[in-house]
Design an enzyme around this catalytic site. Structure first.
Site, PDB file in Angstrom:
ATOM      1  N   SER A 226       0.848  -1.249   0.001  1.00  0.00           N
ATOM      2  CA  SER A 226       0.108  -0.064  -0.174  1.00  0.00           C
ATOM      3  C   SER A 226       0.934   1.243  -0.114  1.00  0.00           C
ATOM      4  O   SER A 226       0.307   2.288  -0.556  1.00  0.00           O
ATOM      5  CB  SER A 226      -1.059   0.050   1.328  1.00  0.00           C
ATOM      6  OG  SER A 226      -0.253  -0.271   2.466  1.00  0.00           O
TER       7      SER A 226
ATOM      8  N   HIS B  44      -5.010  -3.251  -2.778  1.00  0.00           N
ATOM      9  CA  HIS B  44      -5.015  -2.592  -3.651  1.00  0.00           C
ATOM     10  C   HIS B  44      -4.606  -3.226  -5.183  1.00  0.00           C
ATOM     11  O   HIS B  44      -4.064  -2.378  -6.026  1.00  0.00           O
ATOM     12  CB  HIS B  44      -3.479  -1.679  -3.348  1.00  0.00           C
ATOM     13  CG  HIS B  44      -3.588  -0.838  -2.302  1.00  0.00           C
ATOM     14  ND1 HIS B  44      -4.193   0.384  -2.459  1.00  0.00           N
ATOM     15  CD2 HIS B  44      -3.170  -0.848  -0.915  1.00  0.00           C
ATOM     16  CE1 HIS B  44      -4.102   1.193  -1.401  1.00  0.00           C
ATOM     17  NE2 HIS B  44      -3.696   0.354  -0.306  1.00  0.00           N
TER      18      HIS B  44
ATOM     19  N   LYS C 184     -11.756   0.424  -2.308  1.00  0.00           N
ATOM     20  CA  LYS C 184     -10.663   1.099  -3.050  1.00  0.00           C
ATOM     21  C   LYS C 184     -11.130   1.213  -4.520  1.00  0.00           C
ATOM     22  O   LYS C 184     -12.027   1.936  -4.694  1.00  0.00           O
ATOM     23  CB  LYS C 184      -9.107   0.548  -2.680  1.00  0.00           C
ATOM     24  CG  LYS C 184      -8.961   0.920  -1.318  1.00  0.00           C
ATOM     25  CD  LYS C 184      -7.678   0.189  -0.847  1.00  0.00           C
ATOM     26  CE  LYS C 184      -7.351   0.858   0.540  1.00  0.00           C
ATOM     27  NZ  LYS C 184      -6.541  -0.222   1.395  1.00  0.00           N
TER      28      LYS C 184
END
Ligand SMILES: *Cc1c(COP(=O)(O)O)cnc(C)c1O
Length: 390
Positions: free
Chosen positions: A177, A205, A236
């Site tokens: 990250s 991610h 995300k």
């Protein structure tokens, strides 16, 4: 209660004080603050799906249909129809037998790790793993053996040197990250096989970002059948909220019966689940979004590197510009903000001391011109002589 202010004073003295700042998002790439518009280069909203009209409409429809809250935990009264659809489609997306949704990625990590590992087990964990993985390991009471970041020789040495009566697990972020680099999952699964270890990957991610159609790190390396536990987030690239775990039917059944952060928390709201489902469908229908994302990332990375900024090679949309000292990183973000750009200074304890950085993230919906202008501004700011002592 003096310790409260003492602690905060200490944090301030080290330039590590943190505060929430209120922004009004006006698009996935722009926020407003005090009547001014800023370019957002710090969000994990990689595909801009938060402002996709289809996704927004799905959330609105779900509120009308099912109300604003779930009213109960999943195992009591909190499971409404959209949940099963989302979980089935997540499993299809990850090409696994089944999947289960948690309220956040954080809760997925602490729930899954503490459900799978116990005091007799050993967890091998990358030193740069996300805080929620670290907390999950602690909660499990398993022995934790930390290996140097992405260092496969170190991992191999530790795997052979550590004896263990119970289960062995290797856990890693898929895309890290704060560094934006990728775990060598192809090697990790090979090493795991030699000692019969379970592999857990956290694709917070990587979901919607990496691999064909954004299917994640295991898909990127073509090793999905050797990764027993794939964790992800809906918050995300999918622009909603929530975490999930994908794997075998047996795994998901076990998790539902054992993961305390799943069992003892009220289910996510219908609007959130509907948004996640609609976002997942958008992603499946338009995989070119992930291509656009990586093109934008490459564009920015190349420009920064051409100006000799300390930026590593890579392919993900997370582009850290290494600064070093925390106070310099903080000063730079303040300067960039005055010039209309939002970027975050990432400082200890999130990253090791002396590796503070500006974490730049791009999305698929940033325009080339605005990226190019912003990069010029960033280069000028980073290159200007600074008086701070390191
Ligand atoms: C953001 C993040 C999480 C937590 O996910 P949330 O849905 O935000 O709680 C977990 N792991 C990693 C690697 C992350 O970057």
């Amino acid at each position: 209660m003096q310790f409260l202010t003492d602690f905060v004073e200490q944090v301030k003295a080290k330039n590590l004080y943190r505060q929430t700042v209120t922004y009004s998002p006006v698009s996935p790439a722009h926020v407003q603050l005090g009547g001014q518009t800023y370019l957002m280069l710090a969000s994990n909203n990689y595909l801009g799906l938060t402002h996709n009209p289809v996704v927004q409409q799905a959330a609105i429809d779900a509120i009308r249909m099912y109300g604003t809250g779930a009213g109960g935990a999943r195992l009591t009264t909190g499971t409404f129809p959209l949940f099963e659809q989302l979980e089935q489609e997540l499993a299809k997306f990850k090409e696994t037998e089944d999947a289960v949704v948690f309220n956040t990625g954080y809760m997925a990590n602490i729930g899954v790790i503490s459900a799978l590992a116990g005091p007799d087990d050993v967890i091998f964990s990358d030193e740069f793993n996300h805080a929620s993985i670290i907390d999950g390991c602690r909660l499990s009471r398993a022995r934790v053996v930390v290996y140097r970041h992405n260092d496969m020789e170190h991992l191999q040495g530790l795997l052979t040197a550590t004896d263990c009566q119970g289960k062995r697990m290797i856990i890693t972020d898929g895309v890290f990250s704060m560094d934006g680099d990728i775990a060598p999952l192809d090697t990790i699964v090979e090493l795991a096989e030699t000692v019969n270890a379970i592999v857990i990957v956290d694709d917070a991610h990587a979901t919607g970002v990496l691999g064909p159609g954004g299917r994640g790190t295991a898909a990127y390396f073509g090793v999905k059948d050797k990764v027993q536990v794939q964790i992800g987030t809906l918050s995300k690239a999918l622009g909603a909220e929530g975490g999930f775990v994908a794997g075998s039917r047996a795994l998901i059944d076990y998790i539902k019966n054992r993961a305390r952060s799943f069992i003892f928390s009220t289910a996510l709201a219908p609007s959130t689940i509907a948004a996640a489902l609609a976002a997942l469908r958008e992603l499946s229908a338009r995989p070119e979004m992930t291509v656009k994302l990586s093109e934008n990332a490459q564009y920015v990375r190349t420009l920064l590197q051409a100006a000799n900024l300390p930026v590593f090679n890579g392919i993900t949309p997370i582009i850290p510009v290494m600064i070093g000292a925390a106070d310099e990183a903080v000063k730079l973000t303040a300067e960039l903000k005055m010039q209309g750009i939002i970027m975050t200074a990432i400082r200890p304890p999130t990253v090791p001391v002396g590796t503070s950085r500006l974490r730049l993230t791009v999305t698929a919906v940033h325009q080339r011109e605005e990226l190019s202008t912003a990069v010029d501004t960033i280069i000028a700011a980073v290159k200007q002589p600074r008086t701070t002592v390191r």
